[in-house]
Design a protein around this motif. Structure first.
Motif, PDB file in Angstrom:
ATOM      1  N   ALA A 219       2.603   5.314  -0.098  1.00 11.10           N
ATOM      2  CA  ALA A 219       3.727   4.721   0.279  1.00 11.10           C
ATOM      3  C   ALA A 219       3.287   3.695   1.627  1.00 11.10           C
ATOM      4  O   ALA A 219       3.607   2.768   2.052  1.00 11.10           O
ATOM      5  CB  ALA A 219       4.608   5.894   1.043  1.00 11.10           C
ATOM      6  N   ALA A 220       2.196   4.395   2.241  1.00 11.81           N
ATOM      7  CA  ALA A 220       1.738   3.658   3.633  1.00 11.81           C
ATOM      8  C   ALA A 220       0.993   2.399   3.339  1.00 11.81           C
ATOM      9  O   ALA A 220       1.029   1.307   3.686  1.00 11.81           O
ATOM     10  CB  ALA A 220       0.589   4.355   4.295  1.00 11.81           C
ATOM     11  N   LEU A 221       0.324   2.483   2.047  1.00 14.24           N
ATOM     12  CA  LEU A 221      -0.358   1.177   1.608  1.00 14.24           C
ATOM     13  C   LEU A 221       0.849  -0.006   1.323  1.00 14.24           C
ATOM     14  O   LEU A 221       0.262  -1.114   1.408  1.00 14.24           O
ATOM     15  CB  LEU A 221      -1.121   1.611   0.328  1.00 14.24           C
ATOM     16  N   LYS A 222       1.892   0.516   0.600  1.00 21.61           N
ATOM     17  CA  LYS A 222       2.951  -0.378   0.335  1.00 21.61           C
ATOM     18  C   LYS A 222       3.512  -0.911   1.447  1.00 21.61           C
ATOM     19  O   LYS A 222       3.631  -2.174   1.391  1.00 21.61           O
ATOM     20  CB  LYS A 222       4.015   0.289  -0.602  1.00 21.61           C
ATOM     21  N   GLN A 223       3.718  -0.145   2.277  1.00 19.42           N
ATOM     22  CA  GLN A 223       4.154  -0.802   3.824  1.00 19.42           C
ATOM     23  C   GLN A 223       3.174  -1.607   4.510  1.00 19.42           C
ATOM     24  O   GLN A 223       3.703  -2.646   4.904  1.00 19.42           O
ATOM     25  CB  GLN A 223       4.450   0.400   4.626  1.00 19.42           C
ATOM     26  N   VAL A 224       1.990  -1.477   4.380  1.00 20.63           N
ATOM     27  CA  VAL A 224       0.946  -2.185   5.267  1.00 20.63           C
ATOM     28  C   VAL A 224       0.620  -3.394   4.420  1.00 20.63           C
ATOM     29  O   VAL A 224       0.497  -4.657   4.955  1.00 20.63           O
ATOM     30  CB  VAL A 224      -0.284  -1.305   5.669  1.00 20.63           C
ATOM     31  N   LEU A 225       0.138  -3.115   3.107  1.00 22.32           N
ATOM     32  CA  LEU A 225      -0.035  -4.458   2.396  1.00 22.32           C
ATOM     33  C   LEU A 225       0.765  -5.245   1.407  1.00 22.32           C
ATOM     34  O   LEU A 225       0.464  -6.292   1.202  1.00 22.32           O
ATOM     35  CB  LEU A 225      -1.518  -3.874   1.313  1.00 22.32           C
ATOM     36  N   GLY A 226       1.770  -4.443   1.216  1.00 22.81           N
ATOM     37  CA  GLY A 226       2.895  -5.233   0.374  1.00 22.81           C
ATOM     38  C   GLY A 226       3.145  -4.562  -0.779  1.00 22.81           C
ATOM     39  O   GLY A 226       2.660  -3.394  -1.085  1.00 22.81           O
TER      40      GLY A 226
ATOM     41  N   ILE B 274      -6.862  -0.365   7.613  1.00 25.45           N
ATOM     42  CA  ILE B 274      -7.133   0.568   7.214  1.00 25.45           C
ATOM     43  C   ILE B 274      -6.957   1.346   8.339  1.00 25.45           C
ATOM     44  O   ILE B 274      -6.270   2.719   8.160  1.00 25.45           O
ATOM     45  CB  ILE B 274      -8.928   0.649   7.251  1.00 25.45           C
ATOM     46  N   GLN B 275      -6.826   1.244   9.614  1.00 27.15           N
ATOM     47  CA  GLN B 275      -6.634   1.908  10.513  1.00 27.15           C
ATOM     48  C   GLN B 275      -5.060   2.290  10.587  1.00 27.15           C
ATOM     49  O   GLN B 275      -4.490   3.371  11.095  1.00 27.15           O
ATOM     50  CB  GLN B 275      -6.911   1.174  12.183  1.00 27.15           C
TER      51      GLN B 275
ATOM     52  N   ARG C 206      -0.285   5.653   9.898  1.00 30.69           N
ATOM     53  CA  ARG C 206       0.957   5.878   9.263  1.00 30.69           C
ATOM     54  C   ARG C 206       1.175   7.347   8.452  1.00 30.69           C
ATOM     55  O   ARG C 206       2.048   7.982   8.468  1.00 30.69           O
ATOM     56  CB  ARG C 206       1.484   4.777   8.284  1.00 30.69           C
ATOM     57  N   VAL C 207       0.076   7.561   7.723  1.00 24.97           N
ATOM     58  CA  VAL C 207      -0.179   8.870   7.167  1.00 24.97           C
ATOM     59  C   VAL C 207      -0.030  10.237   8.212  1.00 24.97           C
ATOM     60  O   VAL C 207       0.758  11.084   7.902  1.00 24.97           O
ATOM     61  CB  VAL C 207      -1.408   8.982   6.057  1.00 24.97           C
ATOM     62  N   ASN C 208      -0.882   9.759   9.346  1.00 26.24           N
ATOM     63  CA  ASN C 208      -1.007  10.987  10.121  1.00 26.24           C
ATOM     64  C   ASN C 208       0.338  11.166  10.877  1.00 26.24           C
ATOM     65  O   ASN C 208       0.837  12.425  11.087  1.00 26.24           O
ATOM     66  CB  ASN C 208      -2.041  10.700  10.986  1.00 26.24           C
ATOM     67  N   GLU C 209       1.138  10.202  11.202  1.00 27.34           N
ATOM     68  CA  GLU C 209       2.284  10.275  11.682  1.00 27.34           C
ATOM     69  C   GLU C 209       3.457  11.117  10.883  1.00 27.34           C
ATOM     70  O   GLU C 209       3.928  11.950  11.684  1.00 27.34           O
ATOM     71  CB  GLU C 209       2.915   8.755  12.051  1.00 27.34           C
TER      72      GLU C 209
ATOM     73  N   GLY D 294     -10.580  -6.492  -9.187  1.00 29.62           N
ATOM     74  CA  GLY D 294      -9.553  -6.794  -8.593  1.00 29.62           C
ATOM     75  C   GLY D 294      -8.776  -5.492  -8.269  1.00 29.62           C
ATOM     76  O   GLY D 294      -7.632  -5.601  -7.757  1.00 29.62           O
ATOM     77  N   VAL D 295      -9.442  -4.294  -8.191  1.00 32.04           N
ATOM     78  CA  VAL D 295      -8.704  -3.044  -7.532  1.00 32.04           C
ATOM     79  C   VAL D 295      -9.631  -2.472  -6.578  1.00 32.04           C
ATOM     80  O   VAL D 295     -10.866  -2.411  -6.574  1.00 32.04           O
ATOM     81  CB  VAL D 295      -8.702  -1.956  -8.846  1.00 32.04           C
ATOM     82  N   ARG D 296      -9.130  -2.012  -5.434  1.00 36.66           N
ATOM     83  CA  ARG D 296      -9.674  -1.433  -4.166  1.00 36.66           C
ATOM     84  C   ARG D 296      -9.522   0.066  -4.421  1.00 36.66           C
ATOM     85  O   ARG D 296      -8.761   0.569  -4.884  1.00 36.66           O
ATOM     86  CB  ARG D 296      -8.896  -1.969  -3.080  1.00 36.66           C
ATOM     87  N   ARG D 297     -10.509   0.672  -3.743  1.00 42.34           N
ATOM     88  CA  ARG D 297     -10.436   2.266  -3.920  1.00 42.34           C
ATOM     89  C   ARG D 297     -10.725   2.607  -2.485  1.00 42.34           C
ATOM     90  O   ARG D 297     -11.584   2.505  -1.820  1.00 42.34           O
ATOM     91  CB  ARG D 297     -11.702   2.567  -4.716  1.00 42.34           C
ATOM     92  N   ILE D 298      -9.617   3.796  -2.019  1.00 42.17           N
ATOM     93  CA  ILE D 298      -9.710   4.370  -1.112  1.00 42.17           C
ATOM     94  C   ILE D 298     -10.193   6.014  -1.266  1.00 42.17           C
ATOM     95  O   ILE D 298      -9.811   6.568  -2.052  1.00 42.17           O
ATOM     96  CB  ILE D 298      -8.430   4.606  -0.225  1.00 42.17           C
ATOM     97  N   GLU D 299     -11.187   6.427  -0.403  1.00 42.38           N
ATOM     98  CA  GLU D 299     -11.408   7.840  -0.584  1.00 42.38           C
ATOM     99  C   GLU D 299     -11.131   8.415   0.890  1.00 42.38           C
ATOM    100  O   GLU D 299     -11.266   7.797   1.866  1.00 42.38           O
ATOM    101  CB  GLU D 299     -12.882   7.932  -0.954  1.00 42.38           C
TER     102      GLU D 299
END
Length: 876
Positions: free
Chosen positions: A573-580, A610-611, A616-619, A692-697
């Motif tokens: 959800a946070a990624l959609k908010q921040v990146l689109g 990233i920050q 957003r997640v921690n909030e 064209g795919v990003r990865r978060i760990e």
């Protein structure tokens, strides 16, 4: 025959089979989900492999679908033929162990000929069968009533893609009439031949054999039906047009290209090829991007990049010399919206990606042209033809069509080694063929697993331990009633707290105990009929069917998994908010130590993004939001705003995981009861996976604390090292150290320069004339490779018309650099000098004609290398 829009044919096909009690399988994304064997979904059956090879039993054995597909094995033919496409739709009906040949043939004939459906003239239909398929012949001849002359036996009518289900097939052809060719066997003017008159409209595969590992064939335990009808081809017949490109699936795109180019479709043969290439490729590109693929240098991203570049290249014959493909996205979205709304929803993002890629390619074209001009100069100088390898590199890397390369080289009165080029091209095609052969195979059906029908309930949402009964035991593919200690077994229980691997979440581990034995559970998957199939090692005792046991999930690991899974939802959800909103999940892994989340995004995330995502997640964690899980109807869930993970298949009733207004997803995984249980969320890395795919760990809870603790330890060590009195002073201390180092480095470089000047004296006196060329070849003393470049710049400023070659011994290694005045690059190139020198000192290098660098690991051979290069220049 009825004249129908493509959308009407698609819906009519689905409606017909729904009336025949078929379940509608939604069109899956073009990017395969949980199937690494395929680059793209390439057929209607590709998404149903799990049903055909028995890994999963469908809710209904009769299935119908309209499946978008991509095939790229013969891209070069697209635009030059009437029916080659990279993107197409396959209409199919399937039977998994239910009806077989009789019903499949009857259904096909009714759909094609009934006045209620397609209303084709029965006298225009022909069929082909396998010569040994007597049952198919009897059905067509005796039950449908086709004459002997309209049933053609063809040896190739056998569907087989390697290990797994296979069988004979029958194809149905439509005769478009003498306007498309006179009957002539010599020109393959017959059903099944390569011609424009008899068009194949439907292929019915009778899947009745297992193709085994030893290449033997045995009857399938469960016979299946797999059919495919190309929508584009059927539309061309229904709309009575010569090619697929004149149908309503393509003509609106053609009209838009006409507006952009000022040219008219179907007026000029060369222009028509470009129109077809553009119309085909923009459909593929738009749909692939909407399904999560992005242009890249490898994998499916490379396919997209190649298609886009091919379309741009052909557009130049229409005098289109600027980005334009992105303008076609809206018309593609409008054509396909009735069944595929996803393209319309993401049209702005798709257009943005395409425009960026087009702009990049126009720059690459200029670079490729520059390289071709260099090849032409070198070819003239050596009086040799341009190598096939170089021409292929221009084609493969820079997107230069070989026709364009040939045209430019012919103008320069040169030739290309086409034999070598064709060999490189064939090698690439062979690699693609092998990949297709290796990647399409299914698994051999297992009748044992399919036969397990005992009821097994998953109770792991409510509890982590149960009293259960072992109902089924399998060892080495066979059912067993009793199994001794030390063996690995597969087993089912009437109820289980163990989560089966699904949706990216790993399976639970734990212990199964009774008074007589103990099993250590290491893996859990879902059996074909949906039961949880446990894998375990018998630690002691003898395990037997109907044993009453106590099942214990490893509580520590499960709780950690739950934290990571809930955090994954918040991250999404946070990624959609921040990146689109274009961000789509492209894979995930949730285990007890970390979470990994792959998502479609066109560029690396910035540190600020990233920050912000992390914040957003921690909030949401600190808000202590209750996590509610509810079961509801799929439509009700979507109406309530629940996000369906892209590409996942859902039943009529779904489980919704609700974390307040921030995140609401359909998910079958295990989650915390309140976000505060997650404790802390920390992103540990953001990277690209190549297409064209990003990865978060990331880590949560205790693992997040330990991760930060390690960083704090490192920070304190640095604080001590730089002798900072407070935390605030650490940064300033490090900046001061860096500035001091730079100042020292500048001083050293100046001293080194002065020392070199003293040792060498007047460098002008050291210039030699070799083979009528002014050359300075020498070893210099410097502290690093950067200082060597600085020395070269100093020498060049004083000897502007001289070839300069420098070598230095730095830290046990050799650094080499060479420069050639541009006026002399026609006679000798810096890249060639370094390529010749570097191997002598145990290394390699290269570069441009005017400047090149290299290195090696054998400094004791510097003198030999310098002498060698003198001899090399003499020999030119």
């Amino acid at each position: 025959m009825k004249t129908l829009k493509a959308s009407e044919i698609r819906q009519m096909f689905i409606d017909f089979f729904v009336e025949k009690e078929h379940m509608v399988e939604p069109s899956a994304p073009l990017v395969p989900i949980d199937d690494d064997s395929l680059l793209w979904i390439n057929s209607g059956v590709a998404t149903l492999k799990k049903y055909f090879d028995g890994r999963e039993i469908p809710k209904k054995p009769r299935i119908v679908n309209a499946q978008k597909s991509i095939r790229t094995n013969d891209i070069e033919n697209v635009g030059f033929t009437a029916r080659h496409h990279t993107f197409f739709e396959m209409l199919g009906n399937f039977s998994i162990g239910d009806y077989f040949k009789r019903e499949a043939v009857a259904f096909a004939w009714e759909f094609l000929t009934s006045d209620r459906w397609m209303a084709m003239d029965p006298d225009r239909l022909y069929v082909t069968i396998h010569p040994e398929d007597t049952e198919a012949y009897q059905l067509w001849h005796d039950e449908i009533g086709l004459s002997e002359s309209r049933i053609i036996r063809i040896e190739g009518n056998f569907w087989d893609i390697g290990e797994g289900p296979s069988g004979p097939n029958t194809e149905i052809f439509y005769d478009r009439g003498e306007a498309y060719g006179q009957d002539d066997p010599a020109e393959e003017m017959y059903p099944g031949g390569e011609n424009e008159r008899y068009l194949e409209v439907w292929n019915l595969v009778f899947s009745e054999f297992n193709h085994n590992k030893d290449h033997s064939y045995t009857p399938l335990p469960s016979k299946n039906i797999d059919t495919g009808m190309g929508l584009e081809r059927m539309a061309s017949i229904s709309q009575n047009v010569r090619t697929n490109y004149e149908t309503d699936l393509f003509m609106p795109i053609m009209r838009e290209v006409e507006k952009i180019s000022g040219k008219t479709y179907l007026e000029n043969a060369t222009h028509d090829i470009a129109f077809k290439v553009i119309a085909d490729h923009i459909r593929t590109i738009a749909f692939a991007i909407s399904d999560g693929a992005l242009p890249a240098n490898e994998g499916r991203g490379y396919v997209l990049r190649r298609l886009l570049r091919r379309a741009v290249r052909f557009s130049q014959s229409l005098d289109i010399n600027e980005p334009f493909l992105y303008q076609l996205v809206d018309v593609v979205a409008t054509i396909m919206e009735p069944y595929y709304p996803n393209v319309k929803e993401k049209a702005d993002f798709i257009a943005r990606v395409i425009k960026s890629e087009e702009e990049r390619f126009h720059e690459t074209l200029e670079e490729g042209l520059s390289i071709l001009n260099q090849l032409i100069e070198a070819s003239k100088a050596s009086n040799e033809m341009i190598s096939g390898a170089d021409a292929f590199k221009l084609y493969d890397t820079y997107g230069f069509p070989i026709e364009l390369t040939e045209e430019i080289t012919q103008d320069a009165q040169l030739e290309i080694d086409m034999e070598s080029f064709n060999a490189h091209m064939e090698a690439q095609r062979e690699r693609a063929r092998k990949a297709r052969q290796n990647n399409q195979s299914m698994q051999v059906q297992s009748e044992v697993l399919k036969s397990i029908r005992t009821v097994s309930r998953f109770v792991g949402y409510q509890t982590l331990q149960t009293e259960s009964v072992i109902t089924d035991i399998i060892v080495d593919g066979q059912r067993q009633e009793k199994v001794d200690a030390g063996q690995t077994i597969y087993f089912v229980m009437d109820q289980t707290p163990f989560y089966a691997v699904s949706g990216g979440q790993i399976a639970d581990k734990g212990i199964i105990q009774s008074d007589e034995f103990e099993i250590e559970v290491s893996e859990v998957i879902k059996a074909p009929n949906g039961q949880h199939l446990h894998t375990g090692q018998i630690k002691f005792g003898q395990v037997y069917e109907d044993a009453i046991v106590h099942a214990y999930v490893n509580e520590t690991e499960r709780k950690a998994i739950m934290k990571n899974h809930s955090a994954t939802h918040l991250l999404h959800a946070a990624l959609k908010q921040v990146l689109g909103s274009h961000v789509n999940q492209a894979g995930s892994l949730v285990d007890s130590e970390r979470l990994r989340f792959d998502f479609s995004h066109i560029a690396p995330m910035t540190s600020e993004e990233i920050q912000l995502v992390e914040q957003r997640v921690n909030e949401e964690i600190w808000k202590s939001m209750d996590v509610e899980t509810k079961e509801m109807a799929i439509e009700e869930a979507k109406s309530a705003g629940a996000m369906a993970l892209f590409g996942e298949k859902y039943g009529d009733v779904v489980r919704v995981v609700d974390m307040g207004p921030f995140s609401k997803e359909l998910c079958g995984g295990t989650h915390v009861k309140n976000t505060s249980e997650i404790g802390l969320f920390k992103i540990t890395s953001e990277s690209g996976t190549g297409a064209g795919v990003r990865r978060i760990e990331a880590v949560t809870g205790q693992h997040a604390y330990l991760y930060l603790e390690r960083y704090l330890e490192q920070f304190n060590l640095i604080k001590q090292q730089v002798k900072a009195k407070s935390d605030d002073q650490v940064f300033d201390k490090i900046v001061q150290l860096q500035e001091d180092e730079k100042a020292l480095q500048r001083t050293l470089e100046q001293k080194s320069k002065e020392l070199n000047n003293l040792k060498m004296g007047s460098i002008e006196d050291k210039v030699e004339v070799i083979n009528d060329l002014p050359v300075l070849i020498t070893e210099v003393e410097v502290d690093n490779a950067k200082a060597l470049r600085t020395t070269m710049d100093d020498f060049k400023s004083r000897l502007q018309d001289t070839i300069i070659i420098l070598a230095s011994h730095v830290g046990g290694k050799v650094s080499l650099i060479a420069t050639v005045p541009k006026s002399l690059t026609g006679q000798i190139k810096a890249g060639d000098i370094i390529k010749e020198m570097a191997p002598i000192v145990g290394g390699k290098g290269g570069g441009r004609p005017d400047m090149a660098q290299g290195g090696g690991t054998e400094p004791e051979k510097i003198t030999t290398a310098l002498q060698f290069i003198k001899d090399y220049i003499k020999s030119l």
